[in-house]
Scaffold this active site. Structure first.
Site, PDB file in Angstrom:
ATOM      1  N   ASP A  15      33.066  54.958  12.196  1.00  9.31           N
ATOM      2  CA  ASP A  15      33.657  55.093  10.862  1.00  9.31           C
ATOM      3  C   ASP A  15      34.589  56.305  10.819  1.00  9.31           C
ATOM      4  OD1 ASP A  15      34.183  54.487   8.269  1.00  9.31           O
ATOM      5  OD2 ASP A  15      32.226  55.066   7.475  1.00  9.31           O
ATOM      6  N   HIS A  32      42.997  53.263  13.841  1.00 15.29           N
ATOM      7  CA  HIS A  32      42.187  52.284  14.583  1.00 15.29           C
ATOM      8  C   HIS A  32      42.526  52.328  16.076  1.00 15.29           C
ATOM      9  CE1 HIS A  32      40.391  50.801  11.009  1.00 15.29           C
ATOM     10  NE2 HIS A  32      41.488  50.267  10.507  1.00 15.29           N
ATOM     11  N   ASN A  63      34.920  43.128   6.535  1.00 18.60           N
ATOM     12  CA  ASN A  63      36.243  43.662   6.889  1.00 18.60           C
ATOM     13  C   ASN A  63      37.395  42.700   6.571  1.00 18.60           C
ATOM     14  OD1 ASN A  63      35.183  45.640   9.782  1.00 18.60           O
ATOM     15  ND2 ASN A  63      35.482  46.251   7.658  1.00 18.60           N
ATOM     16  N   TRP A  64      37.085  41.401   6.367  1.00 12.27           N
ATOM     17  CA  TRP A  64      38.147  40.451   5.990  1.00 12.27           C
ATOM     18  C   TRP A  64      38.748  40.808   4.644  1.00 12.27           C
ATOM     19  CZ3 TRP A  64      39.586  37.540   9.921  1.00 12.27           C
ATOM     20  CH2 TRP A  64      38.648  37.133  10.878  1.00 12.27           C
ATOM     21  N   ARG A  66      39.851  43.593   3.738  1.00  8.10           N
ATOM     22  CA  ARG A  66      40.943  44.586   3.869  1.00  8.10           C
ATOM     23  C   ARG A  66      42.286  43.866   3.768  1.00  8.10           C
ATOM     24  NH1 ARG A  66      38.895  49.545   7.553  1.00  8.10           N
ATOM     25  NH2 ARG A  66      36.865  49.657   6.581  1.00  8.10           N
ATOM     26  N   ARG A 185      26.222  56.968  12.916  1.00 11.24           N
ATOM     27  CA  ARG A 185      27.371  56.575  12.098  1.00 11.24           C
ATOM     28  C   ARG A 185      28.218  57.815  11.889  1.00 11.24           C
ATOM     29  NH1 ARG A 185      28.032  52.732   6.874  1.00 11.24           N
ATOM     30  NH2 ARG A 185      30.272  53.041   6.637  1.00 11.24           N
TER      31      ARG A 185
END
Ligand code: FPP
Length: 244
Positions: A15, A32, A63-64, A66, A185
């Site tokens: 993250d 990314h 995440n779709w 986004r 994380r």
């Protein structure tokens, strides 16, 4: 110094890529990209440290949501990094597995990932697990559907369903090793966000403030040190507590 006990299975929620880019005035996709570079190195470091399974949350069922542009950029990065990961896996004797429902990805990507899985299946030093269109609730739902079908067919009594049978119907059933010992994380966020909800029942959690692209081998070693300081009781008592 006593020797560190290396956790067999480490799970990572990568993250902070977006914030890493924003801090530098860069577009999110470059965050990314930096995240992929950090991952490439950590895969090798994890294998060298003796970790047996490294699971990462590469793309979640959420995440779709986004922007189309960001989802497209992530898919392009997967396309670019799969051959690079392939090289790492061949050099490092690392096997690739996936969890999640890849069927929503483009065909060429599915083919590339399946070939990577097929061609690395005999490698044994470490298993690298990619969560791709993965969501734990979706994974549990799919396991329930499978068991319900057996009940419907009359081959399974509802009361005969055990925790082990549920585990065996999860995507992670393909792994030789047990549930994550340690979950990391990055970026200071302290939640699971639908990652391995069933498997993390007794997992130790560590939430460093670092943004994922800045996460290096020394940070992984630090996470292992912190893990070594934890007292895992799995809901039971530890001998030192005896009589208290
Ligand atoms: C979260 O950062 C990270 C992701 C959405 C995953 C990106 C995936 C990788 C770097 C791994 C790629 C995997 C392969 C197989 C090459 P964020 O966008 O949520 O960061 P933010 O919270 O700072 O916005």
């Amino acid at each position: 110094m006593t020797e560190l006990k290396v956790p067999s299975h480490v799970a990572i929620i990568l993250d902070g890529n977006g914030r890493w880019a924003a801090k530098r005035g860069l577009p999110r996709k470059l965050g990314h990209k930096a995240g992929c570079e950090a991952l490439e190195q950590i895969v090798e470091d994890a294998a060298r440290l003796g970790i047996k399974v490294l699971s990462i949350y590469a793309f979640s069922t959420e995440n779709w949501k986004r922007t189309k542009e960001e989802v497209g950029a992530l898919m392009q990065l997967f396309r670019y990094y799969i051959p690079r990961l392939r090289k790492r896996c061949f050099e490092g004797n690392i096997k690739v597995e996936t969890i999640g429902d890849m069927s929503l990805f483009d065909e060429d990507l599915i083919r590339g990932i399946n070939e990577l899985k097929r061609d690395t299946r005999d490698f044994s030093r470490m298993t690298f697990v990619l969560g791709l269109n993965y969501g734990a609730r979706d994974e549990i739902r799919r396991a329930v559907v499978r068991l319900a079908e057996q009940v419907k067919a009359g081959t399974l009594e509802p009361e005969a369903i055990t925790e082990q049978m549920i585990s065996q119907n999860l995507d992670t059933a393909v792994l030789k090793y047990p549930d994550p010992d340690l979950l990391i994380r990055t970026s200071g966020e302290q939640r699971l966000s639908n990652f391995m909800l069933w498997q993390c029942a007794y997992t130790e959690m560590y939430f460093p403030e670092l943004l994922w692209p800045d996460f290096k081998k020394a940070d992984l070693v630090r996470a292992i040190e912190i893990y070594n300081g934890r007292d895992r009781r799995y809901g039971g008592r530890n001998e030192a507590d005896n009589g208290k």
